[in-house]
Design a protein around this motif. Structure first.
Motif, mmCIF file in Angstrom:
data_model
loop_
_atom_site.group_PDB
_atom_site.id
_atom_site.type_symbol
_atom_site.label_atom_id
_atom_site.label_comp_id
_atom_site.label_asym_id
_atom_site.label_seq_id
_atom_site.Cartn_x
_atom_site.Cartn_y
_atom_site.Cartn_z
ATOM 1 N N GLY A 1 -11.750 -20.494 9.997
ATOM 2 C CA GLY A 1 -10.558 -21.196 10.440
ATOM 3 C C GLY A 1 -9.350 -20.929 9.573
ATOM 4 N N GLU A 2 -9.507 -20.077 8.554
ATOM 5 C CA GLU A 2 -8.378 -19.704 7.699
ATOM 6 C C GLU A 2 -8.223 -18.191 7.686
ATOM 7 N N SER A 3 -6.987 -17.728 7.553
ATOM 8 C CA SER A 3 -6.695 -16.292 7.572
ATOM 9 C C SER A 3 -6.753 -15.660 6.191
ATOM 10 N N PHE A 4 -6.620 -16.484 5.157
ATOM 11 C CA PHE A 4 -6.567 -15.991 3.783
ATOM 12 C C PHE A 4 -7.003 -17.116 2.865
ATOM 13 N N PHE B 1 -13.578 -6.514 -9.270
ATOM 14 C CA PHE B 1 -12.856 -5.954 -8.130
ATOM 15 C C PHE B 1 -13.336 -6.648 -6.871
ATOM 16 N N HIS B 2 -12.598 -6.459 -5.779
ATOM 17 C CA HIS B 2 -12.993 -6.960 -4.466
ATOM 18 C C HIS B 2 -12.181 -6.215 -3.409
ATOM 19 N N PRO B 3 -12.670 -6.176 -2.174
ATOM 20 C CA PRO B 3 -11.974 -5.414 -1.126
ATOM 21 C C PRO B 3 -10.653 -6.025 -0.677
ATOM 22 N N GLU B 4 -10.388 -7.262 -1.059
ATOM 23 C CA GLU B 4 -9.184 -7.952 -0.611
ATOM 24 C C GLU B 4 -7.975 -7.642 -1.497
ATOM 25 N N TYR B 5 -6.797 -7.733 -0.904
ATOM 26 C CA TYR B 5 -5.565 -7.782 -1.694
ATOM 27 C C TYR B 5 -5.567 -9.101 -2.464
ATOM 28 N N GLU B 6 -4.917 -9.101 -3.643
ATOM 29 C CA GLU B 6 -4.799 -10.342 -4.410
ATOM 30 C C GLU B 6 -3.417 -10.453 -5.020
ATOM 31 N N LEU B 7 -2.773 -11.588 -4.772
ATOM 32 C CA LEU B 7 -1.521 -11.930 -5.448
ATOM 33 C C LEU B 7 -1.857 -12.948 -6.519
ATOM 34 N N HIS B 8 -1.495 -12.642 -7.757
ATOM 35 C CA HIS B 8 -1.887 -13.458 -8.913
ATOM 36 C C HIS B 8 -0.644 -13.858 -9.695
ATOM 37 N N LEU B 9 -0.431 -15.163 -9.840
ATOM 38 C CA LEU B 9 0.691 -15.684 -10.616
ATOM 39 C C LEU B 9 0.170 -16.459 -11.808
ATOM 40 N N VAL B 10 0.582 -16.074 -13.011
ATOM 41 C CA VAL B 10 0.221 -16.817 -14.217
ATOM 42 C C VAL B 10 1.182 -17.991 -14.367
ATOM 43 N N VAL B 11 0.625 -19.185 -14.474
ATOM 44 C CA VAL B 11 1.408 -20.413 -14.620
ATOM 45 C C VAL B 11 1.486 -20.840 -16.083
ATOM 46 N N ALA B 12 0.398 -20.616 -16.827
ATOM 47 C CA ALA B 12 0.343 -21.045 -18.230
ATOM 48 C C ALA B 12 -0.458 -20.038 -19.037
ATOM 49 N N ARG C 1 -4.236 -22.307 -15.089
ATOM 50 C CA ARG C 1 -3.780 -21.047 -15.679
ATOM 51 C C ARG C 1 -3.049 -20.189 -14.658
ATOM 52 N N GLY C 2 -3.531 -20.205 -13.393
ATOM 53 C CA GLY C 2 -2.905 -19.332 -12.419
ATOM 54 C C GLY C 2 -3.118 -19.769 -10.979
ATOM 55 N N ARG C 3 -2.305 -19.194 -10.096
ATOM 56 C CA ARG C 3 -2.453 -19.390 -8.654
ATOM 57 C C ARG C 3 -2.724 -18.034 -8.008
ATOM 58 N N VAL C 4 -3.578 -18.047 -6.986
ATOM 59 C CA VAL C 4 -4.087 -16.811 -6.409
ATOM 60 C C VAL C 4 -4.050 -16.897 -4.889
ATOM 61 N N VAL C 5 -3.652 -15.796 -4.251
ATOM 62 C CA VAL C 5 -3.763 -15.644 -2.801
ATOM 63 C C VAL C 5 -4.524 -14.346 -2.542
ATOM 64 N N GLN C 6 -5.570 -14.409 -1.720
ATOM 65 C CA GLN C 6 -6.382 -13.236 -1.395
ATOM 66 C C GLN C 6 -6.456 -13.085 0.120
ATOM 67 N N PHE C 7 -6.267 -11.856 0.601
ATOM 68 C CA PHE C 7 -6.313 -11.599 2.039
ATOM 69 C C PHE C 7 -6.841 -10.183 2.275
ATOM 70 N N SER C 8 -7.492 -10.018 3.416
ATOM 71 C CA SER C 8 -8.173 -8.752 3.698
ATOM 72 C C SER C 8 -7.249 -7.742 4.373
ATOM 73 N N SER D 1 3.395 -20.236 7.485
ATOM 74 C CA SER D 1 4.818 -20.008 7.228
ATOM 75 C C SER D 1 5.070 -19.747 5.748
ATOM 76 N N LEU D 2 4.336 -20.437 4.871
ATOM 77 C CA LEU D 2 4.478 -20.196 3.436
ATOM 78 C C LEU D 2 3.994 -18.798 3.065
ATOM 79 N N PHE D 3 2.864 -18.384 3.648
ATOM 80 C CA PHE D 3 2.345 -17.049 3.379
ATOM 81 C C PHE D 3 3.373 -15.993 3.773
ATOM 82 N N MET D 4 3.966 -16.147 4.969
ATOM 83 C CA MET D 4 4.969 -15.190 5.431
ATOM 84 C C MET D 4 6.199 -15.195 4.524
#
Length: 202
Positions: free
Chosen positions: A13-16, A32-43, A86-93, A148-151
């Motif tokens: 039910g989720e796209s990412f 490693f993993h087959p997905e794209y990953e956006l990684h933001l360090v917060v602290a 420490r961080g926030r992460v978004v992963q999508f195929s 909408s946030l992802f876009m």
């Protein structure tokens, strides 16, 4: 040393996948993993590794890694000390972004930044500052707001004119080579057969 395979579970039910973690954490290892990953360090500060690149990070470090590109962020935190966020992460195929682009042709404009991410794409602190509040909301968002946030984050990355490529041009991730380790083969099998009964011997 071969990287470990991280099995990324994107919920039905989720796209990412969008989530946050502290430090230490189980995914903080050379992996490693087959997905794209956006990684933001917060602290925290420390060293990060993307392919054959080694650098130093601080809060605001924003990196997009492409499929099967090994990576790791190691914080300078004394033994026994923990950091709650420490961080926030978004992963999508690749399948998700290709399917979305087929339905929404405007997304084809992101092909360039996605291609750059195959060697690791580092964004400037200014771009990270724009993306940070959206990523913070995204980890808790539901339904259409989540999309909408992802876009919106994707648009920020796509419009960034300050992207630095991390891994060298000659670095080519080889997931078939990474998978030679027995544990990675086992994880891959489990990932492909999660809904089927199988024995420990199998």
């Amino acid at each position: 040393m071969n990287p470990d395979l991280e099995v990324v579970q994107i919920r039905q039910g989720e796209s990412f996948k969008a989530w946050a973690h502290g430090y230490p954490f189980r995914t903080v290892r050379w992996h490693f993993h087959p997905e794209y990953e956006l990684h933001l360090v917060v602290a925290t500060t420390g060293r990060y590794f993307v392919g054959d690149f080694i650098g130093e990070f601080e809060p605001g470090n924003l990196v997009l890694t492409g499929p099967n590109l090994p990576h790791n962020w190691v914080s300078d935190v004394p033994p026994g000390e923990t950091v709650p966020l420490r961080g926030r992460v978004v992963q999508f195929s690749e399948e998700f972004i290709a399917g979305a682009s087929a339905v929404l042709p405007e997304l084809s404009a992101c092909a360039g930044i996605l291609e750059t991410s195959r060697r690791g794409a580092l964004f400037s602190p200014a771009t990270a500052e724009l993306a940070a509040p959206l990523l913070a909301e995204l980890t808790e968002a539901q339904g259409v707001r989540r999309l909408s946030l992802f876009m919106a984050v994707l648009d920020i990355l796509n419009r960034a004119g300050d992207v630095r490529t991390l891994a060298s041009a000659g670095y080519l991730p080889d997931p078939s080579g990474f998978m030679s380790a027995g544990i990675n083969q086992a994880l891959a099998y489990i990932n492909c057969h999660l809904t089927e009964p199988f024995s420990e011997a199998t």
